[in-house]
Scaffold this motif. Sequence first.
Motif, short mmCIF file in Angstrom:
data_model
loop_
_atom_site.label_atom_id
_atom_site.label_comp_id
_atom_site.label_asym_id
_atom_site.label_seq_id
_atom_site.Cartn_x
_atom_site.Cartn_y
_atom_site.Cartn_z
N ALA A 132 -1.62 -4.37 6.30
CA ALA A 132 -2.69 -3.47 6.72
C ALA A 132 -2.83 -2.24 5.85
CB ALA A 132 -2.48 -3.06 8.18
N HIS A 133 -1.71 -1.66 5.40
CA HIS A 133 -1.81 -0.51 4.50
C HIS A 133 -0.63 -0.49 3.53
CE1 HIS A 133 1.24 1.63 6.87
NE2 HIS A 133 1.09 2.73 6.18
N ASP A 134 -0.73 0.32 2.52
CA ASP A 134 0.24 0.30 1.42
C ASP A 134 1.56 0.96 1.80
OD1 ASP A 134 -0.98 -1.16 -0.53
OD2 ASP A 134 -1.86 0.52 -1.58
N ALA A 135 2.27 0.36 2.75
CA ALA A 135 3.56 0.91 3.16
C ALA A 135 4.72 0.24 2.46
CB ALA A 135 3.72 0.76 4.67
N PHE A 136 4.47 -0.80 1.67
CA PHE A 136 5.56 -1.64 1.17
C PHE A 136 5.74 -1.57 -0.35
CE2 PHE A 136 4.33 -3.27 5.27
CZ PHE A 136 5.54 -3.58 5.87
N ASN A 137 5.26 -0.51 -0.98
CA ASN A 137 5.38 -0.42 -2.43
C ASN A 137 6.83 -0.32 -2.90
OD1 ASN A 137 2.58 -0.51 -3.22
ND2 ASN A 137 2.37 1.50 -2.28
N TYR A 138 7.67 0.43 -2.17
CA TYR A 138 9.08 0.52 -2.55
C TYR A 138 9.78 -0.82 -2.31
CZ TYR A 138 8.42 5.56 -2.87
OH TYR A 138 7.98 6.81 -3.23
N PHE A 139 9.37 -1.51 -1.28
CA PHE A 139 9.87 -2.86 -1.01
C PHE A 139 9.52 -3.78 -2.17
CE2 PHE A 139 8.94 -7.15 0.33
CZ PHE A 139 10.00 -7.51 1.15
N GLY A 140 8.25 -3.75 -2.59
CA GLY A 140 7.80 -4.61 -3.68
C GLY A 140 8.54 -4.32 -4.97
N LEU A 141 8.76 -3.03 -5.25
CA LEU A 141 9.47 -2.64 -6.47
C LEU A 141 10.92 -3.10 -6.44
CD1 LEU A 141 9.06 -1.05 -9.12
CD2 LEU A 141 9.84 0.99 -7.90
N PHE A 201 8.00 -8.10 -5.48
CA PHE A 201 6.81 -8.60 -4.79
C PHE A 201 5.59 -7.78 -5.21
CE2 PHE A 201 9.83 -10.81 -2.36
CZ PHE A 201 9.19 -11.73 -1.53
N GLU A 202 4.48 -8.46 -5.35
CA GLU A 202 3.20 -7.76 -5.51
C GLU A 202 2.74 -7.34 -4.12
OE1 GLU A 202 -1.38 -8.54 -7.11
OE2 GLU A 202 0.17 -10.07 -7.39
N VAL A 203 2.39 -6.09 -3.97
CA VAL A 203 2.03 -5.56 -2.66
C VAL A 203 0.55 -5.20 -2.65
CG1 VAL A 203 2.39 -3.67 -1.02
CG2 VAL A 203 4.35 -4.70 -2.21
N ILE A 214 -4.71 -3.21 2.68
CA ILE A 214 -6.15 -3.04 2.91
C ILE A 214 -6.50 -1.56 2.85
CG2 ILE A 214 -8.05 -3.45 4.52
CD1 ILE A 214 -6.46 -5.76 5.67
N GLN A 215 -5.71 -0.74 3.56
CA GLN A 215 -5.86 0.71 3.48
C GLN A 215 -4.86 1.26 2.47
OE1 GLN A 215 -5.62 0.82 8.03
NE2 GLN A 215 -6.65 2.75 7.57
N GLY A 216 -5.04 2.51 2.12
CA GLY A 216 -4.15 3.15 1.15
C GLY A 216 -2.82 3.50 1.76
N ILE A 217 -2.07 4.33 1.04
CA ILE A 217 -0.74 4.75 1.48
C ILE A 217 -0.79 5.44 2.82
CG2 ILE A 217 1.13 6.37 0.94
CD1 ILE A 217 0.67 5.63 -2.02
N SER A 218 -1.81 6.24 3.05
CA SER A 218 -2.01 6.89 4.34
C SER A 218 -2.97 6.07 5.17
CB SER A 218 -2.57 8.30 4.17
OG SER A 218 -2.96 8.84 5.41
N THR A 219 -2.66 5.91 6.45
CA THR A 219 -3.56 5.18 7.34
C THR A 219 -4.84 5.96 7.61
OG1 THR A 219 -2.40 6.09 9.24
CG2 THR A 219 -1.70 3.92 8.47
N GLU A 220 -4.88 7.22 7.17
CA GLU A 220 -6.09 8.02 7.33
C GLU A 220 -7.20 7.56 6.39
OE1 GLU A 220 -6.22 11.25 9.64
OE2 GLU A 220 -5.20 9.43 10.31
N SER A 221 -6.83 6.86 5.31
CA SER A 221 -7.84 6.37 4.38
C SER A 221 -8.58 5.19 5.00
CB SER A 221 -7.19 5.95 3.06
OG SER A 221 -6.26 4.93 3.27
N GLU A 222 -9.85 5.06 4.69
CA GLU A 222 -10.67 4.00 5.27
C GLU A 222 -10.71 2.78 4.36
OE1 GLU A 222 -12.14 3.83 8.19
OE2 GLU A 222 -11.39 5.80 8.80
N ALA A 223 -10.79 1.61 4.98
CA ALA A 223 -10.95 0.37 4.24
C ALA A 223 -12.42 0.00 4.23
CB ALA A 223 -10.12 -0.74 4.88
N GLY A 224 -13.04 0.05 3.07
CA GLY A 224 -14.46 -0.27 2.97
C GLY A 224 -14.71 -1.76 2.93
N LEU A 225 -15.97 -2.13 3.14
CA LEU A 225 -16.35 -3.54 3.11
C LEU A 225 -16.08 -4.15 1.75
CD1 LEU A 225 -19.73 -3.42 5.08
CD2 LEU A 225 -17.52 -4.26 5.89
#
Length: 323
Positions: A196-205, A209-211, A214-225
């Motif tokens: 759902a959002h970019d929470a797994f970048n440290y996991f991927g590194l 894994f490629e991570v 849909i939303q950015g690092i903060s869930t406050e960012s909106e996912a556009g169409l």
Amino acid sequence: MILKKHGLTTILAAMLLALSAGWATAQDRLTVVATTGMIADAAREVGGDLVEVRALMGPGVDPHAYRQTRSDIVALANADLVLWHGLYLEAQMEDFLRELARNGNVVAVAESLPRSLLIGHEDYDDKFDPHVWMNPDLWSRVVLEVRDALIAARPDSEAALRANSESHLADLELLAQYATGVLSSVPAESRVLLSAHDAFNYFGLAYGFEVLGIQGISTESEAGLQRISDLVDTLVERKIGAVFVETSVSDRNIRALIEGAAARGHEVVIGGELFSDAMGEDGSYEGTYLGMIDHNATVIARALGGDAPERGMSGLLTPRSTE
């Protein structure tokens, strides 16, 4: 009757002595308030019986959007020690916490991490991705900051705090080894983690894994169409068969992706529910940091074609909260 009376008096006196000893023990404990469950877990592991820990944010709570309540303010003001994450994770609380630090014992435990180990924040040029707990090796450094904050608050208990921290760090090392083992069993072409959002970048590194979020690092960012449309293209073109929902983020956008892929003749399933910004229920294995990361690694590996035991590594460890 006199003997019975004296016997009852003796029993009552003993009970009162025991109760007063218990009250003294409780009063001697360091009262710690932590913002997130992950930090609270570290404080409990290191502090043991020396601390009384409260986490402001429970299971399923999004720290990016959390605002302090009136009861939070009282607890924070009365605590012997306040532990918060920093790195702009508690974005809505940051001004309040920095103000509180002027007159209280308040420590941002992730702020001292070397910048060379951090990932840049896509929404803010001067900030970093705060989700460092996704890599147990990196989180171990935060545990050391928690240990040092507790020692500073209770220097007379330094030996016990250091011993507790060493024990917990050994568990974290086992966790990192387990995660590396099961995640390396995922076929290279399947190592794509979409959530759902970019929470797994440290996991991927950490685990190769490629991570994709849909939303950015903060869930406050909106996912556009357009973002959802682009990700549907990715799912179809790369034949990605599983995506993941998160316990602290709505699954609405994930389900839109699945429907979009289905409309183009490509089946995508939910590979499982991951813990991203919050741990599991209090008292459960997943309600500990060890259980949280164990669960994530096991679910991801099994969903993407890797080899992992159904119960993960839970049989190897006995976190305190599940004893």
